[in-house]
Scaffold this motif. Structure first.
Motif, PDB file in Angstrom:
ATOM      1  N   ALA A  36       0.816  -1.223   0.000  1.00 50.41           N
ATOM      2  CA  ALA A  36       0.000   0.000   0.000  1.00 50.41           C
ATOM      3  C   ALA A  36       0.840   1.260   0.000  1.00 50.41           C
ATOM      4  O   ALA A  36       0.323   2.343  -0.304  1.00 50.41           O
ATOM      5  CB  ALA A  36      -0.929  -0.008   1.229  1.00 50.41           C
ATOM      6  N   GLU A  78     -12.935  -3.515   3.795  1.00 51.77           N
ATOM      7  CA  GLU A  78     -11.480  -3.469   3.923  1.00 51.77           C
ATOM      8  C   GLU A  78     -11.023  -2.074   4.348  1.00 51.77           C
ATOM      9  O   GLU A  78     -11.524  -1.079   3.843  1.00 51.77           O
ATOM     10  CB  GLU A  78     -10.819  -3.822   2.584  1.00 51.77           C
ATOM     11  CG  GLU A  78     -11.056  -5.256   2.135  1.00 51.77           C
ATOM     12  CD  GLU A  78     -10.327  -6.268   3.003  1.00 51.77           C
ATOM     13  OE1 GLU A  78      -9.275  -5.899   3.557  1.00 51.77           O
ATOM     14  OE2 GLU A  78     -10.811  -7.408   3.127  1.00 51.77           O
ATOM     15  N   GLU A 134      -8.569   0.004   3.688  1.00 54.96           N
ATOM     16  CA  GLU A 134      -7.483   0.319   2.779  1.00 54.96           C
ATOM     17  C   GLU A 134      -7.673   1.724   2.214  1.00 54.96           C
ATOM     18  O   GLU A 134      -8.780   2.249   2.163  1.00 54.96           O
ATOM     19  CB  GLU A 134      -7.429  -0.696   1.627  1.00 54.96           C
ATOM     20  CG  GLU A 134      -7.205  -2.139   2.073  1.00 54.96           C
ATOM     21  CD  GLU A 134      -5.787  -2.387   2.568  1.00 54.96           C
ATOM     22  OE1 GLU A 134      -4.926  -1.525   2.301  1.00 54.96           O
ATOM     23  OE2 GLU A 134      -5.552  -3.421   3.215  1.00 54.96           O
TER      24      GLU A 134
END
Length: 893
Positions: free
Chosen positions: A272, A352, A354
Motif C-alpha cells: 500500500a 477493507e 485500505e
C-alpha cells in the motif's frame, strides 16, 4: 556664557576577518551596540553611513547576520556571493569578484609517501599573491586597505589543496581527483606530470528508483557529464566510492559517498505504500539527507505507475420522470481531472480498511474517504422513484459526503432547499467582533456550502478580512461540534498573524491549538487529531503527508492558495489527498500567470466542478489567448463557479462600507533638477546611439527620475530643493503632519530609502523605519508603527507589500518609485486601504514632468492607468500586466 555644541553621533562599523566568518562590531559613540541600532532623528543627521546601517539591519532580520555572545555579528563567507555587488561595497567588501591564476606543481610521485602538491596563485596586480596575501576563505587580505573577493570555485580549489597535505593512501588519491576536477573551472596551469594522471571526480548524487518484484527501491544515482551509466552504476563505485575503468581512476566525493550509503539503506517500498510513494515521493526521503529532489518526481513518474482518484457521482437524467431518474457510481480521474473510466456501486470493498485499490501491477485507485457512507445512501436510491425517499437520501449525500459530483438539476434543487431556510448572520457568542455586512455574507456562504457538501474559494480583494470571516466560521464549527480537528495550511510568515487574530476575535479557539512545524513536531496522528486547530506550512505538509494523511480532518483551510496553483506539484497533490469533510481556499489572486492556476485551486475545493484540465483549457484559455473577451470569460467562469466561489472588491459593492480612496494623479508634477536633466539626456543619447541596452536604459531612467544620486553617488547629498520630486514629497508629508496622520512611502531602491530616511529625519525630527523584502521578522516594527500616536512615516519596498501585512494606522500612501505592474502597486496601496482603516486613504504619485508630457514617469503613469482595469479583473493573469515592452516603445523610440 559658553556656547553649547551638540556632540555629533557617530556609528562605527568594525570588520574583522576571522577563520570561520566575518565579524562585525557596531560602536555608537565608541560603545558597542546591538542591531537594530536606536537612532534619534537628530542622530540620523550626523550619521554618514546610514545606508550601510539599513543594509546591516536587513541582513540581521533576514538571519544572515547572526549575533554572537560578545555583541558582535557573524556573516558567513559563502553568503557574500548572495549579496548584491553594491551592497558588498557598503560593507567594505569588494563589489567585484577577482579571479585568480593558478599554477599547480608537485613533489614526488602520486601514491608515494613523499608526494606533495604545490599551488601558487596570482593576479595581474599581485604576481606573488599567495606569498603576500592572508587568505580567509574567499577573501584575501593584501594590506590593511586592500582585500580581494575571489570566485567560489577558486576558494574550493585552494581549500582542497591545503586539505591534501594531511591525507595519505586512497584518501589522498580521492583528494587529488577532486583537485583536478575543480581545476577545470578555474584558470590553472598544471605541470606535465600531473596532467597525465587520469582521474575523474564525482560529486553529484541523486535518488533514483527501480521497480522489481520486491517493490520499489530507492537507490543512489551518480551524475557526471563525461562518464557513462555503466561506470556510474558500478557496484564498487557505489559501495566503495572508487573504481578503475579504462586506465582512469574514478572517485566519489566523501559527502556524496555517505549520502549514497544512506540512500542504499532505505527499505524497499511495498504494498500500500507504493501508491503513496507515487503521489508524494519526496516524503520518503529523510529530512537530514541534503540532496536535490527537483528531478525525483519525474523519475518516479517514469516508472509508469498510475494513481487515479475515484470521484463518487450522482447525476439526474432529465427524462419523463424528472430528475429522480438517477445515474450513480464512481468516475476514475487522473491528476488533471481527465476521466479515464467509470465504475458502478460496489466497486470498492467497503469492509477493507485500505486507502487504495490495486487494479493491476501498475494501476491504483485512491479510495474516497466516505465510500461506505456513500454506498449505503446510494443503494437506497435505486428503488422505486415514486416512493419519495430519493430526495431525502440525495440531501443526506449533499450534507454528509464531501467531493461528490452532482450535475445541474440536483444542484439547483438543493440550492432551492437551502434558500428556503432562514440562515442566521450572527456568529456564536464566542466570536468577539462585529462583522461588516459583506463579511456576514461570507460567513453565511461558508455555512451554506458546508451544508451543501461543497468546498469554497473565497477570493475577496486583499484587505477585506478573509481571515476574520474564516475565524467566525470556525466558531460556528466549534459550536456545532465539527471543529476537531481542523487543519490550516499557511505560508510560514502568516502563522503568527492567524494565531494573534484568533486570540483577539475568538479566544476560546486559541486554547486548544498546535503548530505543526520544526524539528520537534509531533509524528503521532492520534495525538495531532486531538487538537481543535492545527497550523502547518505547505513545505511541512509535503514532508509529513504520511502522518497528516492519517488524520480525519473535519475541515481544511488553505490560505494564500496560490501555493497550490500548479496541479502537478507535490504540494497540490498532497493537500488534495488529505481526508476531510470540507475545504476552504483563500486567495485574492487565484490567477497570476494562467487559468490553469484557477482550475487547480478549484480542483482542491470541489473536484470535478470545472471538468478536466484539458476540457477547461479548450473552453477558456483559447479565448484569452486572442487578447479579448475578458469580461465574457470572467462572467462565464463566475456562472460555472457560483456555488463555490465568492469574490468581493473594494471598488464594487463595498465602496460605501470602506472609507474613500482618493488618488492624487497629476497633482504633484515637477520639473527635473539640473543634475537630473543632465543625466536623463545622457542616458537617452546612449540608448539611441546603441551604447546602452534598452532595458538597462529604462532602469537607469527610472533611477534618475527618483534621484540622481542613485546613478551618480556624488549627487546623493544634494539639497532637497535641488531634487524637485523629493521636495514635492516633503511638501506632501508636511500636509500629512499638519493633520497628525501617518504615511507609507514605497520605493524599491535601498539608496533612495536611505535618502528618504535622512531627509525625513532632518525635516520632521522623526526616525522613519524601513522595511525591505520579507516581513517574517518585522512584525514587531509594524506593531510599533501602528500603535504610535501622531505623525510618522514608514518606508517600504513594494516586495514587502506581500501577504499578511496590515498597516491601517497610515492613511497616506506615496508611490515614490513606480512598480511596473499595477497589480503589485495595488497590493502596496492595500497595506493601508483595507478593513480596519477608518479614514479616507490618499494615494500620491509625485513625478517628474516635461512640457510635452512625455517624461519617463508620465509615460509609466499613463500605461499603469491603462492597465489598472485589467489588474482588477481576477481572471486576467497579472503576468501580462508588466509594461517594460511598451515602455521601450514609448520612451526610447
Amino acid at each position: 556664557m559658553g556656547i553649547f555644541t551638540r556632540r555629533r553621533t557617530s556609528v562605527e562599523i568594525k570588520l574583522t576577518l576571522d577563520k570561520s566568518y566575518i565579524r562585525f562590531n557596531l560602536l555608537k559613540n565608541g560603545e558597542l551596540v546591538h542591531l537594530p541600532i536606536e537612532l534619534t532623528a537628530t542622530d540620523i543627521k550626523s550619521v554618514d553611513n546610514l545606508e550601510t546601517l539599513l543594509l546591516m539591519e536587513d541582513l540581521f532580520f533576514n538571519q544572515r547576520l547572526i549575533e554572537l555572545e560578545d555583541k558582535s555579528y557573524a556573516l558567513n563567507y559563502e553568503d557574500l556571493y548572495d549579496i548584491e555587488p553594491g551592497e558588498r561595497a557598503l560593507l567594505n567588501i569588494p563589489s567585484s569578484i577577482t579571479p585568480l591564476t593558478f599554477k599547480l606543481d608537485n613533489k614526488g610521485i602520486v601514491g608515494h609517501p613523499n608526494f606533495e602538491l604545490d599551488l601558487s596563485y596570482r593576479t595581474e596586480q599581485f604576481p606573488k599573491l599567495n606569498l603576500i596575501g592572508n587568505r580567509y576563505q574567499n577573501i584575501i587580505k593584501v594590506s590593511n586597505s586592500e582585500i580581494l573577493l575571489i570566485p567560489e570555485n577558486d576558494m574550493k580549489l585552494i581549500n582542497a589543496v591545503e586539505e591534501a597535505s594531511s591525507l595519505e593512501g586512497e584518501e589522498l588519491l580521492r583528494q587529488f581527483s577532486k583537485i583536478k576536477h575543480l581545476a577545470q573551472f578555474s584558470d590553472v596551469e598544471i605541470n606535465e606530470y600531473l596532467s597525465r594522471e587520469n582521474y575523474e571526480f564525482v560529486e553529484d548524487v541523486e535518488p533514483d528508483v527501480v521497480r522489481s518484484e520486491h517493490g520499489i527501491t530507492i537507490k543512489p544515482s551518480y551524475a557526471h557529464e563525461s562518464l557513462d551509466e555503466e561506470v556510474l552504476n558500478d557496484e564498487n563505485l557505489i559501495s566503495r566510492g572508487y573504481v578503475k575503468h579504462d586506465n582512469k581512476r574514478v572517485f566519489v566525493e566523501n559527502k556524496a559517498k555517505a549520502t549514497a550509503a544512506k540512500l542504499g539503506e532505505l527499505e524497499p517500498i511495498q504494498g500500500a505504500d507504493i501508491p503513496r510513494f507515487v503521489e508524494n515521493p519526496e516524503s520518503f526521503i529523510p529530512e537530514d539527507m541534503e540532496i536535490p529532489l527537483e528531478n525525483f518526481s519525474e523519475r518516479v513518474k517514469n516508472l509508469g505507475i498510475k494513481v487515479y482518484k475515484a470521484q463518487p457521482y450522482v447525476h439526474a437524467n432529465e427524462k419523463e420522470r424528472g430528475w429522480f431518474d438517477l445515474d450513480i457510481g464512481y468516475k476514475l480521474k487522473d491528476e488533471l481531472g481527465e476521466e479515464v473510466g467509470q465504475e458502478s456501486l460496489g466497486f470498492f470493498d467497503t469492509d477493507e480498511d485500505e486507502d487504495f485499490k490495486q487494479l493491476d501491477d501498475n494501476t491504483f485507485v485512491a479510495i474516497p474517504n466516505e465510500t461506505q457512507q456513500f454506498e449505503e445512501y446510494a443503494s437506497k436510491l435505486t428503488g422505486d422513484p415514486s416512493s419519495g425517499i430519493h430526495s431525502n437520501y440525495v440531501i443526506e449525500i449533499f450534507e454528509n459526503i464531501q467531493s461528490v459530483e452532482f450535475n445541474a438539476p440536483i444542484q439547483e434543487y438543493r440550492q432551492q432547499l437551502v434558500d428556503s431556510n432562514a440562515l442566521t448572520k450572527t456568529p456564536p457568542t464566542m466570536f468577539k467582533a462585529e462583522l461588516r455586512p459583506f463579511q456576514e455574507e461570507g460567513f453565511v456562504w461558508m455555512k451554506q456550502i458546508q451544508t451543501l457538501g461543497f468546498g469554497g474559494l473565497l477570493a475577496d480583494d486583499m484587505g477585506l478580512g478573509k481571515t476574520i470571516q474564516v475565524i467566525a466560521f470556525l466558531t460556528h464549527l466549534k459550536e456545532s461540534e465539527k471543529l476537531t480537528p481542523t487543519l490550516l495550511v499557511l505560508p510560514k510568515s502568516l502563522i503568527d498573524n492567524w494565531r494573534n487574530e484568533i486570540l483577539k476575535f475568538a479566544p476560546d479557539l486559541s486554547k486548544h491549538h498546535y503548530v505543526h512545524m520544526g524539528a520537534g513536531r509531533l509524528k503521532e496522528p492520534d495525538i495531532i487529531s486531538q487538537y481543535d486547530l492545527v497550523f502547518t506550512t505547505y513545505d511541512t505538509l509535503v514532508r509529513d503527508q504520511i502522518v497528516l494523511g492519517q488524520v480525519d480532518w473535519q475541515f481544511i483551510v488553505s490560505d494564500e492558495a496560490q501555493k497550490i496553483k500548479n496541479p502537478s506539484t507535490s504540494t497540490s497533490r498532497v493537500i488534495k489527498a488529505l481526508k476531510n469533510n470540507g475545504r476552504i481556499a483563500l486567495t485574492g489572486t487565484p490567477v497570476e500567470n494562467g487559468l490553469t492556476e484557477l482550475w487547480s485551486i478549484v480542483d482542491f475545493v470541489q473536484p470535478g466542478l470545472l471538468g478536466s484540465l484539458k476540457q477547461f483549457k479548450e473552453k477558456y484559455e483559447a479565448v484569452l489567448k486572442e487578447g479579448k473577451n475578458y469580461e465574457e470569460v470572467q462572467q462565464n467562469l463566475e456562472n460555472e463557479l457560483k456555488l463555490v466561489y465568492k469574490r468581493r472588491t473594494k471598488k464594487g459593492e463595498l465602496e460605501k462600507q470602506l472609507p474613500k480612496k482618493i488618488e492624487h494623479h497629476g497633482e504633484h508634477l515637477v520639473q527635473m533638477g539640473k543634475e537630473q536633466a543632465s543625466l536623463y539626456r545622457f542616458i537617452l543619447e546612449q540608448v539611441h546611439n546603441k551604447q546602452l541596452e534598452p532595458l538597462y536604459g529604462l532602469q537607469e531612467l527610472k533611477k534618475i527620475s527618483s534621484h540622481p544620486g542613485l546613478v551618480n553617488r556624488e549627487y546623493s547629498q544634494l539639497k532637497v530643493k535641488q531634487v524637485p520630486k523629493l521636495s514635492a514629497t516633503v511638501d506632501i508629508l508636511k500636509e500629512v503632519k499638519s493633520n497628525g496622520e501617518k504615511a507609507l512611502i514605497f520605493t524599491e531602491y535601498r539608496e533612495m530609502q536611505s535618502i528618504l530616511k535622512r531627509t525625513i529625519a532632518e525635516e520632521f525630527k522623526v526616525n522613519p523605519m524601513v522595511i525591505n523584502g520579507s516581513t517574517d521578522s518585522r512584525q514587531d516594527l509594524i506593531d510599533r508603527f501602528n500603535e504610535m500616536e501622531g505623525f510618522d512615516v514608514l518606508i517600504l519596498s513594494p516586495k514587502a507589500a506581500g501577504v499578511g501585512l496590515t498597516i491601517t494606522s497610515a492613511n497616506h500612501v506615496i508611490h515614490y518609485t513606480r512598480w511596473w505592474n499595477p497589480a503589485i502597486e495595488n497590493q502596496a496601496t492595500d497595506r493601508a486601504y483595507r478593513i480596519g482603516q477608518e479614514k479616507d486613504v490618499h494615494v500620491y504619485y509625485p513625478m517628474i514632468s516635461t512640457e510635452a508630457g512625455n517624461s519617463f514617469e508620465e509615460i509609466v503613469d499613463n500605461l499603469l492607468k491603462e492597465k489598472k482595469e485589467l489588474a482588477e479583473n481576477v481572471i486576467v493573469p497579472s503576468k501580462g500586466l508588466d509594461i517594460d515592452k511598451e515602455l521601450r516603445e514609448r520612451v526610447l523610440l
